[in-house]
Scaffold this motif. Structure first.
Motif, PDB file in Angstrom:
ATOM      1  N   PHE A 148       0.814  -1.215   0.000  1.00 55.85           N
ATOM      2  CA  PHE A 148       0.000   0.000   0.000  1.00 55.85           C
ATOM      3  C   PHE A 148       0.852   1.271   0.000  1.00 55.85           C
ATOM      4  N   GLY A 149       2.107   1.178   0.401  1.00 54.39           N
ATOM      5  CA  GLY A 149       2.947   2.366   0.486  1.00 54.39           C
ATOM      6  C   GLY A 149       2.707   3.127   1.773  1.00 54.39           C
ATOM      7  N   LYS A 150       3.272   4.345   1.851  1.00 53.18           N
ATOM      8  CA  LYS A 150       3.149   5.144   3.071  1.00 53.18           C
ATOM      9  C   LYS A 150       1.730   5.651   3.277  1.00 53.18           C
ATOM     10  N   THR A 151       1.083   6.058   2.192  1.00 52.89           N
ATOM     11  CA  THR A 151      -0.301   6.542   2.291  1.00 52.89           C
ATOM     12  C   THR A 151      -1.137   5.868   1.208  1.00 52.89           C
ATOM     13  N   ALA A 152      -2.358   5.528   1.560  1.00 59.20           N
ATOM     14  CA  ALA A 152      -3.241   4.858   0.607  1.00 59.20           C
ATOM     15  C   ALA A 152      -4.676   5.318   0.814  1.00 59.20           C
ATOM     16  N   LEU A 153      -5.350   5.574  -0.284  1.00 61.50           N
ATOM     17  CA  LEU A 153      -6.773   5.903  -0.254  1.00 61.50           C
ATOM     18  C   LEU A 153      -7.537   4.676  -0.717  1.00 61.50           C
ATOM     19  N   VAL A 154      -8.395   4.151   0.148  1.00 58.03           N
ATOM     20  CA  VAL A 154      -9.171   2.951  -0.160  1.00 58.03           C
ATOM     21  C   VAL A 154     -10.600   3.383  -0.494  1.00 58.03           C
ATOM     22  N   VAL A 155     -11.046   3.052  -1.689  1.00 58.32           N
ATOM     23  CA  VAL A 155     -12.387   3.432  -2.149  1.00 58.32           C
ATOM     24  C   VAL A 155     -13.231   2.172  -2.256  1.00 58.32           C
ATOM     25  N   ASP A 156     -14.304   2.122  -1.458  1.00 61.71           N
ATOM     26  CA  ASP A 156     -15.201   0.976  -1.457  1.00 61.71           C
ATOM     27  C   ASP A 156     -16.432   1.297  -2.304  1.00 61.71           C
ATOM     28  N   GLY A 157     -17.463   0.491  -2.193  1.00 63.19           N
ATOM     29  CA  GLY A 157     -18.650   0.640  -3.031  1.00 63.19           C
ATOM     30  C   GLY A 157     -19.646   1.653  -2.502  1.00 63.19           C
ATOM     31  N   GLU A 158     -20.920   1.219  -2.430  1.00 62.96           N
ATOM     32  CA  GLU A 158     -21.995   2.114  -1.972  1.00 62.96           C
ATOM     33  C   GLU A 158     -21.735   2.609  -0.554  1.00 62.96           C
ATOM     34  N   ALA A 159     -21.262   1.721   0.317  1.00 64.75           N
ATOM     35  CA  ALA A 159     -20.917   2.068   1.696  1.00 64.75           C
ATOM     36  C   ALA A 159     -19.613   1.363   2.053  1.00 64.75           C
ATOM     37  N   VAL A 160     -18.909   1.916   3.034  1.00 67.13           N
ATOM     38  CA  VAL A 160     -17.625   1.336   3.405  1.00 67.13           C
ATOM     39  C   VAL A 160     -17.838   0.080   4.247  1.00 67.13           C
ATOM     40  N   ASN A 161     -16.882  -0.837   4.160  1.00 65.17           N
ATOM     41  CA  ASN A 161     -16.920  -2.059   4.950  1.00 65.17           C
ATOM     42  C   ASN A 161     -16.692  -1.715   6.425  1.00 65.17           C
ATOM     43  N   VAL A 162     -17.646  -2.059   7.279  1.00 68.68           N
ATOM     44  CA  VAL A 162     -17.595  -1.663   8.690  1.00 68.68           C
ATOM     45  C   VAL A 162     -16.392  -2.275   9.403  1.00 68.68           C
ATOM     46  N   GLY A 163     -16.140  -3.563   9.165  1.00 70.03           N
ATOM     47  CA  GLY A 163     -15.018  -4.224   9.815  1.00 70.03           C
ATOM     48  C   GLY A 163     -13.683  -3.614   9.419  1.00 70.03           C
ATOM     49  N   PHE A 164     -13.502  -3.367   8.130  1.00 59.50           N
ATOM     50  CA  PHE A 164     -12.255  -2.767   7.649  1.00 59.50           C
ATOM     51  C   PHE A 164     -12.108  -1.347   8.182  1.00 59.50           C
ATOM     52  N   ALA A 165     -13.211  -0.611   8.218  1.00 56.60           N
ATOM     53  CA  ALA A 165     -13.176   0.758   8.732  1.00 56.60           C
ATOM     54  C   ALA A 165     -12.748   0.783  10.189  1.00 56.60           C
ATOM     55  N   ARG A 166     -13.267  -0.158  10.976  1.00 56.42           N
ATOM     56  CA  ARG A 166     -12.922  -0.220  12.398  1.00 56.42           C
ATOM     57  C   ARG A 166     -11.461  -0.615  12.579  1.00 56.42           C
ATOM     58  N   ALA A 167     -10.994  -1.574  11.789  1.00 56.42           N
ATOM     59  CA  ALA A 167      -9.620  -2.058  11.938  1.00 56.42           C
ATOM     60  C   ALA A 167      -8.590  -1.049  11.428  1.00 56.42           C
ATOM     61  N   SER A 168      -8.955  -0.241  10.427  1.00 53.02           N
ATOM     62  CA  SER A 168      -8.001   0.699   9.828  1.00 53.02           C
ATOM     63  C   SER A 168      -8.064   2.085  10.445  1.00 53.02           C
ATOM     64  N   ALA A 169      -8.964   2.280  11.402  1.00 55.70           N
ATOM     65  CA  ALA A 169      -9.160   3.617  11.968  1.00 55.70           C
ATOM     66  C   ALA A 169      -7.893   4.169  12.619  1.00 55.70           C
ATOM     67  N   ASN A 170      -7.099   3.299  13.232  1.00 59.18           N
ATOM     68  CA  ASN A 170      -5.888   3.745  13.933  1.00 59.18           C
ATOM     69  C   ASN A 170      -4.623   3.578  13.103  1.00 59.18           C
ATOM     70  N   LEU A 171      -4.755   3.220  11.833  1.00 57.42           N
ATOM     71  CA  LEU A 171      -3.583   3.066  10.979  1.00 57.42           C
ATOM     72  C   LEU A 171      -3.279   4.386  10.279  1.00 57.42           C
ATOM     73  N   GLU A 172      -2.109   4.917  10.533  1.00 58.42           N
ATOM     74  CA  GLU A 172      -1.719   6.189   9.927  1.00 58.42           C
ATOM     75  C   GLU A 172      -1.476   6.005   8.430  1.00 58.42           C
ATOM     76  N   GLY A 173      -2.023   6.902   7.645  1.00 59.03           N
ATOM     77  CA  GLY A 173      -1.797   6.866   6.203  1.00 59.03           C
ATOM     78  C   GLY A 173      -2.835   6.071   5.439  1.00 59.03           C
ATOM     79  N   ILE A 174      -3.802   5.452   6.121  1.00 57.06           N
ATOM     80  CA  ILE A 174      -4.864   4.698   5.453  1.00 57.06           C
ATOM     81  C   ILE A 174      -6.175   5.465   5.604  1.00 57.06           C
ATOM     82  N   ASN A 175      -6.756   5.869   4.500  1.00 60.35           N
ATOM     83  CA  ASN A 175      -8.040   6.571   4.518  1.00 60.35           C
ATOM     84  C   ASN A 175      -9.052   5.795   3.681  1.00 60.35           C
ATOM     85  N   LEU A 176     -10.269   5.715   4.188  1.00 62.36           N
ATOM     86  CA  LEU A 176     -11.323   4.912   3.568  1.00 62.36           C
ATOM     87  C   LEU A 176     -12.519   5.794   3.258  1.00 62.36           C
ATOM     88  N   MET A 177     -13.097   5.614   2.077  1.00 62.68           N
ATOM     89  CA  MET A 177     -14.291   6.373   1.712  1.00 62.68           C
ATOM     90  C   MET A 177     -15.125   5.586   0.707  1.00 62.68           C
TER      91      MET A 177
END
Length: 209
Positions: A148-177
């Motif tokens: 993923f590199g130092k920073t990554a923008l993760v784009v999901d479908g109609e709504a974001v995956n709740v489990g992934f959103a919860r797990a990635s919330a404290n990861l620096e450089g990972i943004n989900l939308m």
């Protein structure tokens, strides 16, 4: 243009064909600059006006004698030199908004997506489902294998995956939308763009629909 689809476990998930009209556009710096400037301008909050002499709620009665007091002559307490008086040359109310043609905005998003595909900074995942409990430590180990590199923008479908959103919330450089929120500024400021199958379908439908 074909790209490989991976799973969160860095396993092969087949190939997928990218729409050339969306991911094969030659990027232009002037278009990208116009769209990013438009986004950042509209992001600014409006400026609040300060209260000037005519806006302050104080008495207009002359509070001192015209002559004989040994001080300057004043008509009321609204003058800027007094505590509670109006502001001299204060800020005016301003709304920072600008307009940009829809075709230019759409073209800018296509160019941002194409630039990531052209530079090899585009990753397509099958989905964001996590096996078992969604834990940050487990997700961090998986992301290290995906590059993923130092920073990554993760784009999901109609709504974001709740489990992934919860797990990635404290990861620096990972943004989900969700796919609806994908924009030029966020795509360009991240090193890697990660799309899920659902997110890719939504983006293509956004342009073709």
């Amino acid at each position: 243009m074909k790209v490989k689809v991976q799973t969160l476990d860095a396993k092969a998930g087949g190939d997928i064909q990218l729409d050339k009209e969306i991911f094969g556009v030659e990027p232009r710096e002037d278009i990208l600059h116009r769209v990013v400037t438009w986004q950042l301008t509209n992001r600014r909050a409006p400026a609040r006006a300060t209260r000037e002499r005519s806006d302050v709620a104080r008495t207009g009665k002359k509070y001192g004698r015209q002559k004989g007091g040994g001080t300057a002559r004043h008509g009321d307490r609204r003058a800027p030199i007094f505590i509670g008086g109006g502001k001299a040359h204060g800020a005016r109310a301003r709304v920072f908004t600008s307009s940009l043609n829809k075709k230019v905005r759409a073209l800018g998003l296509k160019m941002a997506l194409s630039s990531k595909a052209k530079d090899g900074k585009l990753i397509v995942l099958d989905n964001l489902d996590m096996d078992g409990e969604a834990k940050t430590k487990a997700l961090q180990a998986k992301l290290g294998k995906l590059g993923f590199g130092k920073t990554a923008l993760v784009v999901d479908g109609e709504a974001v995956n709740v489990g992934f959103a919860r797990a990635s919330a404290n990861l620096e450089g990972i943004n989900l939308m969700p796919a609806m929120g994908a924009n030029v500024y966020d795509i360009l400021r991240h090193e890697t763009l990660v799309l899920t199958r659902a997110g890719l379908e939504k983006l293509e439908a956004r342009f073709n629909g």
